[in-house]
Design a protein around this motif. Structure first.
Motif, PDB file in Angstrom:
ATOM      1  N   ALA A 130       0.923  -1.402  -0.208  1.00 19.98           N
ATOM      2  CA  ALA A 130      -0.064   0.006  -0.020  1.00 19.98           C
ATOM      3  C   ALA A 130       0.956   1.217  -0.154  1.00 19.98           C
ATOM      4  N   GLU A 131       1.943   1.417   0.572  1.00 20.34           N
ATOM      5  CA  GLU A 131       2.801   2.404   0.704  1.00 20.34           C
ATOM      6  C   GLU A 131       3.421   2.431  -0.593  1.00 20.34           C
ATOM      7  N   PHE A 132       3.994   1.395  -1.036  1.00 21.17           N
ATOM      8  CA  PHE A 132       4.670   1.590  -2.444  1.00 21.17           C
ATOM      9  C   PHE A 132       3.609   2.112  -3.578  1.00 21.17           C
ATOM     10  N   GLU A 133       2.371   1.803  -3.469  1.00 18.74           N
ATOM     11  CA  GLU A 133       1.461   2.042  -4.339  1.00 18.74           C
ATOM     12  C   GLU A 133       1.094   3.670  -4.214  1.00 18.74           C
ATOM     13  N   ALA A 134       0.959   3.962  -2.887  1.00 19.50           N
ATOM     14  CA  ALA A 134       0.907   5.554  -2.435  1.00 19.50           C
ATOM     15  C   ALA A 134       1.920   6.438  -3.183  1.00 19.50           C
ATOM     16  N   ALA A 135       3.092   5.849  -2.848  1.00 12.82           N
ATOM     17  CA  ALA A 135       4.479   6.595  -3.402  1.00 12.82           C
ATOM     18  C   ALA A 135       4.417   6.749  -5.057  1.00 12.82           C
ATOM     19  N   LEU A 136       4.050   5.782  -5.790  1.00 12.66           N
ATOM     20  CA  LEU A 136       3.700   5.585  -7.229  1.00 12.66           C
ATOM     21  C   LEU A 136       2.783   6.770  -7.508  1.00 12.66           C
ATOM     22  N   ALA A 137       1.617   6.878  -6.711  1.00 11.91           N
ATOM     23  CA  ALA A 137       0.636   7.384  -7.231  1.00 11.91           C
ATOM     24  C   ALA A 137       0.880   9.081  -7.026  1.00 11.91           C
ATOM     25  N   TYR A 138       1.888   9.288  -6.005  1.00 12.30           N
ATOM     26  CA  TYR A 138       2.244  10.757  -5.743  1.00 12.30           C
ATOM     27  C   TYR A 138       2.933  11.142  -7.176  1.00 12.30           C
ATOM     28  N   ILE A 139       3.965  10.297  -7.454  1.00 13.44           N
ATOM     29  CA  ILE A 139       4.801  10.568  -8.608  1.00 13.44           C
ATOM     30  C   ILE A 139       4.038  10.695  -9.899  1.00 13.44           C
ATOM     31  N   ALA A 140       3.033   9.837 -10.055  1.00 13.88           N
ATOM     32  CA  ALA A 140       2.200   9.787 -11.454  1.00 13.88           C
ATOM     33  C   ALA A 140       1.143  11.054 -11.462  1.00 13.88           C
ATOM     34  N   ALA A 141       0.766  11.740 -10.257  1.00 15.62           N
ATOM     35  CA  ALA A 141       0.166  12.605 -10.290  1.00 15.62           C
ATOM     36  C   ALA A 141       0.633  14.123 -10.313  1.00 15.62           C
ATOM     37  N   ARG A 142       1.960  14.108 -10.681  1.00 14.85           N
ATOM     38  CA  ARG A 142       2.718  15.424 -10.897  1.00 14.85           C
ATOM     39  C   ARG A 142       3.710  15.186 -11.888  1.00 14.85           C
TER      40      ARG A 142
END
Length: 352
Positions: A130-142
């Motif tokens: 879950a933490e890895f996916e949240a980190a990827l989502a942060y990158i993908a959104a910017r």
């Protein structure tokens, strides 16, 4: 020295390996250092040690000393301000166009001068799913994030499957053009970088770089050079990061040998870091003007390929600044400047 079969992880292990005297086990200051900061020295590194931290540049980097029990007033738990720029777990976003991704906090070795020594260690767990996916989502959104630097801990401690998962996930984010891994593994545990790891690093679209931490030419053993060749032959661009350390590489001769050896191994010197204000590391630091003098001396001795940028990570999270010597004076009233050549001689230059 007889090769140790496993990584040394305690004072007792280091005594058994012959890198500390048995009297070290009775030293209360050293015992406190071992409690405060993780110990790990791989068999490859133990093989390189030829003396004590007082007289051997390899031992000085990896063998704990009682000097680490001394904390000076300016030293900090988080010297470069990672925590202030961590919007989600595993991400540090200090510069607009790039982020750090820290998937784990374990390392093959624990350097005695590490700026993240308060964070790394055997208990440093990897990001969960879950933490890895949240980190990827942060990158993908910017979309402004152009480069992702995978660090930690040491990301080459991950399995090839996990490394491949990171590369594939970042490669799928269209605005991420560069994926950069920072690692000590090629010089401290080179056998770990096998064909599976090399294959895991290959991306379909993004450029993949590997930044190798190396501070002394003796670290570039035949095994380390073979490891670097495996990476370079696979098309992975190699950079180096070194730290200017008193008693390790604080001479023109040591730095010249290091940077020549790196370039010969197809590793481009990238940064020479001034040591950070990490707790218990004052014995490694030297004044900035000494570092500048070393860089000035290297300018006339080494090819441009061998010249890293001398940088300081400003305490508090304000980022890196080049702090190398200047070779040009301010313009006078006539617009003329004085430029210093590699011999130290000054020459007039009509600027505009």
């Amino acid at each position: 020295m007889t090769r140790a079969p496993t990584t040394a992880r305690s004072l007792a292990d280091l005594v058994e390996a012959g890198t500390l005297p048995r009297t070290a086990l009775a030293d209360p200051a050293l015992a406190q250092v071992a409690l405060d900061y993780a110990i790990a020295v791989t068999p490859d590194v133990l093989d390189l040690i030829e003396g004590t931290p007082a007289d051997d540049p390899i031992a000085r980097q990896f063998i704990p000393t009682a000097q680490e029990a001394t904390t000076t007033p300016e030293e900090r738990d988080d010297p470069i301000g990672d925590h202030a720029y961590a919007p989600v777990k595993g991400i540090v976003h200090r510069y607009p166009d790039r982020v750090l991704l820290k998937p784990l906090h374990t390392c093959p070795v624990y350097c005695r001068f590490c700026f993240r020594r308060e964070q790394v260690g055997p208990g440093g767990a990897a990001l969960n799913e879950a933490e890895f996916e949240a980190a990827l989502a942060y990158i993908a959104a910017r979309p402004q994030i152009w480069e992702v630097i995978i660090t930690g801990g040491d990301p080459f401690m991950l399995s090839p499957r996990r490394i491949a998962r990171i590369v594939e996930a970042l490669d799928a984010i269209a605005h991420v053009a560069v994926i950069r891994f920072h690692t000590r593994v090629p010089v401290v545990d080179p056998a770990r970088v096998d064909t599976a790891v090399v294959d895991a690093l290959k991306a379909r679209r993004a450029a993949v770089y590997v930044g190798v931490h190396c501070n002394h030419a003796r670290e570039l053993t035949p095994a380390a050079r073979a490891c670097l060749a495996r990476l370079a032959d696979a098309g992975i661009v190699l950079l180096s990061q070194s730290v200017l350390l008193r008693g390790v590489n604080d001479s023109v001769e040591a730095l010249e040998a290091l940077f020549r050896a790196l370039v010969a191994a197809r590793v481009r010197p990238y940064y020479l870091h001034h040591p950070d204000l990490a707790r218990g590391t004052s014995h490694f630091r030297l004044p900035i003007d000494e570092g500048q003098a070393l860089m000035r001396a290297l300018r006339g001795r080494l090819s441009g390929l061998c010249q890293p940028t001398y940088v300081l990570d400003i305490p508090g999270g304000h980022g890196k600044s080049p702090i190398g010597p200047s070779y040009v004076s301010d313009a006078d009233s006539d617009g003329r400047r004085a430029v210093t050549d590699f011999r130290g001689e000054r020459h007039d230059y009509p600027d505009g």
